[in-house]
Scaffold this motif. Structure first.
Motif, PDB file in Angstrom:
ATOM      1  N   LEU A 196       0.764  -0.996  -0.046  1.00  0.00           N
ATOM      2  CA  LEU A 196      -0.033   0.069   0.037  1.00  0.00           C
ATOM      3  C   LEU A 196       0.938   1.351  -0.128  1.00  0.00           C
ATOM      4  CD1 LEU A 196      -2.626  -1.093   2.739  1.00  0.00           C
ATOM      5  CD2 LEU A 196      -3.105  -0.671   0.419  1.00  0.00           C
ATOM      6  N   VAL A 197       0.649   2.178  -0.878  1.00  0.00           N
ATOM      7  CA  VAL A 197       1.350   3.281  -0.929  1.00  0.00           C
ATOM      8  C   VAL A 197       0.369   4.298  -1.492  1.00  0.00           C
ATOM      9  CG1 VAL A 197       2.295   3.032  -3.219  1.00  0.00           C
ATOM     10  CG2 VAL A 197       3.466   4.661  -1.675  1.00  0.00           C
ATOM     11  N   GLY A 198       0.524   5.545  -1.105  1.00  0.00           N
ATOM     12  CA  GLY A 198      -0.281   6.658  -1.644  1.00  0.00           C
ATOM     13  C   GLY A 198       0.355   7.186  -2.793  1.00  0.00           C
ATOM     14  N   VAL A 199      -0.397   7.093  -3.816  1.00  0.00           N
ATOM     15  CA  VAL A 199       0.020   7.582  -5.197  1.00  0.00           C
ATOM     16  C   VAL A 199      -1.106   8.388  -5.980  1.00  0.00           C
ATOM     17  CG1 VAL A 199       0.677   6.811  -7.541  1.00  0.00           C
ATOM     18  CG2 VAL A 199       1.553   5.762  -5.354  1.00  0.00           C
ATOM     19  N   ALA A 200      -0.477   9.383  -6.653  1.00  0.00           N
ATOM     20  CA  ALA A 200      -1.445   9.936  -7.736  1.00  0.00           C
ATOM     21  C   ALA A 200      -0.629  10.184  -8.780  1.00  0.00           C
ATOM     22  CB  ALA A 200      -2.544  11.264  -6.944  1.00  0.00           C
ATOM     23  N   LEU A 201      -1.204  10.014 -10.051  1.00  0.00           N
ATOM     24  CA  LEU A 201      -0.453  10.644 -11.184  1.00  0.00           C
ATOM     25  C   LEU A 201      -0.561  12.024 -11.313  1.00  0.00           C
ATOM     26  CD1 LEU A 201      -1.458   7.947 -13.939  1.00  0.00           C
ATOM     27  CD2 LEU A 201       0.895   8.245 -12.946  1.00  0.00           C
ATOM     28  N   LEU A 202       0.506  12.635 -11.105  1.00  0.00           N
ATOM     29  CA  LEU A 202       0.494  14.242 -11.741  1.00  0.00           C
ATOM     30  C   LEU A 202       0.123  14.459 -12.949  1.00  0.00           C
ATOM     31  CD1 LEU A 202       3.781  15.522  -9.624  1.00  0.00           C
ATOM     32  CD2 LEU A 202       1.424  15.730  -8.900  1.00  0.00           C
ATOM     33  N   ILE A 247      16.998  -3.122  -9.551  1.00  0.00           N
ATOM     34  CA  ILE A 247      15.614  -2.848 -10.241  1.00  0.00           C
ATOM     35  C   ILE A 247      15.510  -1.473  -9.219  1.00  0.00           C
ATOM     36  CG2 ILE A 247      14.785  -5.261 -10.397  1.00  0.00           C
ATOM     37  CD1 ILE A 247      13.380  -4.913  -7.489  1.00  0.00           C
ATOM     38  N   GLY A 248      14.418  -0.832  -9.640  1.00  0.00           N
ATOM     39  CA  GLY A 248      14.040   0.318  -8.946  1.00  0.00           C
ATOM     40  C   GLY A 248      13.896   1.602 -10.080  1.00  0.00           C
ATOM     41  N   ILE A 249      13.411   2.709  -9.710  1.00  0.00           N
ATOM     42  CA  ILE A 249      13.016   3.683 -10.582  1.00  0.00           C
ATOM     43  C   ILE A 249      14.118   4.275 -11.471  1.00  0.00           C
ATOM     44  CG2 ILE A 249      13.399   5.724  -8.644  1.00  0.00           C
ATOM     45  CD1 ILE A 249      10.992   7.160 -10.060  1.00  0.00           C
ATOM     46  N   GLU A 250      15.317   4.417 -10.903  1.00  0.00           N
ATOM     47  CA  GLU A 250      16.571   4.545 -11.580  1.00  0.00           C
ATOM     48  C   GLU A 250      16.773   3.829 -12.613  1.00  0.00           C
ATOM     49  OE1 GLU A 250      16.500   7.660 -10.592  1.00  0.00           O
ATOM     50  OE2 GLU A 250      17.939   7.845  -9.190  1.00  0.00           O
ATOM     51  N   PRO A 260      15.143  11.912   2.945  1.00  0.00           N
ATOM     52  CA  PRO A 260      14.877  12.217   1.488  1.00  0.00           C
ATOM     53  C   PRO A 260      13.370  11.581   1.323  1.00  0.00           C
ATOM     54  CG  PRO A 260      17.076  11.063   1.978  1.00  0.00           C
ATOM     55  CD  PRO A 260      16.344  11.273   3.217  1.00  0.00           C
ATOM     56  N   ASN A 261      12.698  12.062  -0.056  1.00  0.00           N
ATOM     57  CA  ASN A 261      11.333  11.736  -0.091  1.00  0.00           C
ATOM     58  C   ASN A 261      11.109  10.232  -0.589  1.00  0.00           C
ATOM     59  OD1 ASN A 261       8.380  12.358  -0.505  1.00  0.00           O
ATOM     60  ND2 ASN A 261       8.982  11.990  -2.639  1.00  0.00           N
ATOM     61  N   PRO A 262      11.954   9.674  -1.326  1.00  0.00           N
ATOM     62  CA  PRO A 262      11.787   8.346  -1.853  1.00  0.00           C
ATOM     63  C   PRO A 262      11.935   7.701  -0.695  1.00  0.00           C
ATOM     64  CG  PRO A 262      13.299   9.640  -3.343  1.00  0.00           C
ATOM     65  CD  PRO A 262      13.221  10.530  -2.277  1.00  0.00           C
ATOM     66  N   ASN A 263      13.020   7.712   0.336  1.00  0.00           N
ATOM     67  CA  ASN A 263      13.148   6.683   1.430  1.00  0.00           C
ATOM     68  C   ASN A 263      11.960   6.721   2.140  1.00  0.00           C
ATOM     69  OD1 ASN A 263      15.726   7.185   0.106  1.00  0.00           O
ATOM     70  ND2 ASN A 263      16.683   6.636   2.079  1.00  0.00           N
ATOM     71  N   ALA A 264      11.442   7.895   2.525  1.00  0.00           N
ATOM     72  CA  ALA A 264      10.185   7.985   3.127  1.00  0.00           C
ATOM     73  C   ALA A 264       8.844   7.448   2.402  1.00  0.00           C
ATOM     74  CB  ALA A 264       9.918   9.654   3.565  1.00  0.00           C
ATOM     75  N   TRP A 300       6.674   3.550  -8.690  1.00  0.00           N
ATOM     76  CA  TRP A 300       7.639   3.280  -7.766  1.00  0.00           C
ATOM     77  C   TRP A 300       7.013   4.252  -6.817  1.00  0.00           C
ATOM     78  CZ3 TRP A 300      10.167  -0.776  -7.460  1.00  0.00           C
ATOM     79  CH2 TRP A 300      10.804  -1.458  -8.539  1.00  0.00           C
ATOM     80  N   GLY A 301       6.045   4.789  -6.584  1.00  0.00           N
ATOM     81  CA  GLY A 301       5.414   5.634  -5.839  1.00  0.00           C
ATOM     82  C   GLY A 301       5.748   7.077  -5.766  1.00  0.00           C
ATOM     83  N   LEU A 302       6.369   7.460  -6.708  1.00  0.00           N
ATOM     84  CA  LEU A 302       6.983   8.861  -6.782  1.00  0.00           C
ATOM     85  C   LEU A 302       6.540   9.817  -7.935  1.00  0.00           C
ATOM     86  CD1 LEU A 302      10.928   7.635  -6.445  1.00  0.00           C
ATOM     87  CD2 LEU A 302       9.199   8.211  -4.681  1.00  0.00           C
ATOM     88  N   SER A 303       5.313   9.850  -8.030  1.00  0.00           N
ATOM     89  CA  SER A 303       4.627  10.712  -9.090  1.00  0.00           C
ATOM     90  C   SER A 303       4.944  12.077  -8.478  1.00  0.00           C
ATOM     91  CB  SER A 303       3.087  10.280  -8.853  1.00  0.00           C
ATOM     92  OG  SER A 303       2.976   9.134  -9.857  1.00  0.00           O
ATOM     93  N   ASP A 304       4.972  12.531  -7.127  1.00  0.00           N
ATOM     94  CA  ASP A 304       5.250  13.640  -6.707  1.00  0.00           C
ATOM     95  C   ASP A 304       6.436  14.355  -7.127  1.00  0.00           C
ATOM     96  OD1 ASP A 304       2.785  13.427  -5.143  1.00  0.00           O
ATOM     97  OD2 ASP A 304       3.555  13.661  -3.457  1.00  0.00           O
ATOM     98  N   GLU A 305       7.355  13.509  -7.536  1.00  0.00           N
ATOM     99  CA  GLU A 305       8.496  14.191  -7.892  1.00  0.00           C
ATOM    100  C   GLU A 305       8.679  14.293  -9.565  1.00  0.00           C
ATOM    101  OE1 GLU A 305      11.775  11.796  -6.342  1.00  0.00           O
ATOM    102  OE2 GLU A 305      11.138  12.100  -4.505  1.00  0.00           O
TER     103      GLU A 305
END
Length: 317
Positions: free
Chosen positions: A6-12, A90-93, A230-234, A294-299
């Motif tokens: 579970l993670v909060g995600v919204a497509l920006l 693996i990962g966003i990078e 850092p936001n990704p770690n959080a 990866w749950g990082l749409s805020d970035e």
């Protein structure tokens, strides 16, 4: 193995932030899946011939984009880390590497190394690009070119249900806030405390812990109210532990907007095609899919920029 997290995600919507310094999280309670398997499918795009033609001939002839990623030793999820087989990166990078390479008509050859050796590899030409959460700074721009692909953000974590919302210095006044010593996050909090003092408000009480486990134990027990990291770690911590929430973000380059960039040796001809490839992926929606995965749409950034203003040089001693 596919881990459901579970993670909060919204497509920006890919629009510029109203305030690049501090932002409320743009996330909701949606459910995403973090695929931590070694054989996962990378999100790619379609080759754009006009952009591929911009790539230097030697790189085009090789058919590969050799990417250095400085997350050896297990890495930092969800940026770059080791899959369930304990060896596959693996990962966003990693996904950004495959995405950019696909637009350029190249195969991504991602090689994991240490942070220090990543820059040595860029200097020597071992890696054509580095994709490893590298922030744009004026000092780094003396040696490297950048094509930006993420906002640099730090996040305030609080115990779930805290009711806190952090949008600026006044919101941390009088609160106990954990931070790591010598970090950009600490510099921001010290600056905010100066602003609180000028405004006649009590400063935040900064707390320092040696281990992240101690920080989160203090957060759960109520000995501190906030942790800035850092936001990704959080984001990953919130998603996997279900005990904390993100209650505000701040630019990593406060008071200017921090940016993370694909990094390449200065004047080697790759920066513009990299930015053009990212902008093609932004336009066709594949970029947004990578960040959402990866749950990082805020970035998300609205546009990839070549060598924008970065973190200022530290003052001369």
């Amino acid at each position: 193995m596919l881990k459901k997290i579970l993670v909060g995600v919204a497509l920006l919507s890919l629009a510029a932030c109203a305030d690049p310094q501090t932002e409320a999280p743009k996330t909701d309670a949606s459910v995403v899946s973090f695929d931590t398997s070694a054989n996962q499918t990378h999100i790619t795009s379609t080759k754009v011939d006009a952009i591929a033609a911009e790539v230097p001939e030697a790189v085009r002839a090789s058919g590969k984009l050799v990417v250095g990623n400085g997350n050896a030793g297990g890495g930092q999820p969800p940026l770059g880390f080791t899959a369930d087989d304990n060896k596959t990166p693996i990962g966003i990078e990693i996904d950004i590497a495959h995405l950019v390479a696909s637009v350029l008509g190249l195969q991504a050859d991602v090689q994991t190394t240490s942070w220090e050796n990543l820059f040595l590899g860029l200097d020597s030409g071992k890696y054509q690009v580095g994709i490893s959460n590298i922030g744009v700074s004026e000092l780094r721009k003396e040696k490297y070119d950048f094509a930006t692909y993420r906002l640099g953000l730090h996040a305030f974590e609080a115990k779930t249900g805290s009711g806190l919302k952090i949008a600026g210095p006044a919101d941390i006044s009088g609160k106990k806030v954990a931070v790591s010593s010598g970090t950009l996050q600490e510099a921001i909090l010290l600056e905010w405390n100066k602003q609180n003092a000028t405004a006649g408000r009590p400063p935040a009480d900064l707390k320092y812990y040696q281990q992240s486990a101690d920080t989160f134990l203090a957060l759960q027990s109520g000995r501190i109210e906030l942790y800035l990291g850092p936001n990704p770690n959080a984001t990953y911590h919130v998603a996997t532990q279900h005990k904390t929430e993100i209650v505000g973000t701040v630019s990593s380059g406060y008071p200017i907007q921090g940016l993370v960039g694909v990094t390449t040796k200065k004047d080697n001809g790759l920066a513009k095609p990299l930015a053009d490839a990212l902008n093609a992926a932004i336009a066709d929606g594949s970029y947004a899919k990578v960040l959402a995965k990866w749950g990082l749409s805020d970035e998300a950034v609205p546009k990839s920029l070549v060598n924008p203003p970065g973190l200022p040089k530290p003052p001369a001693k």
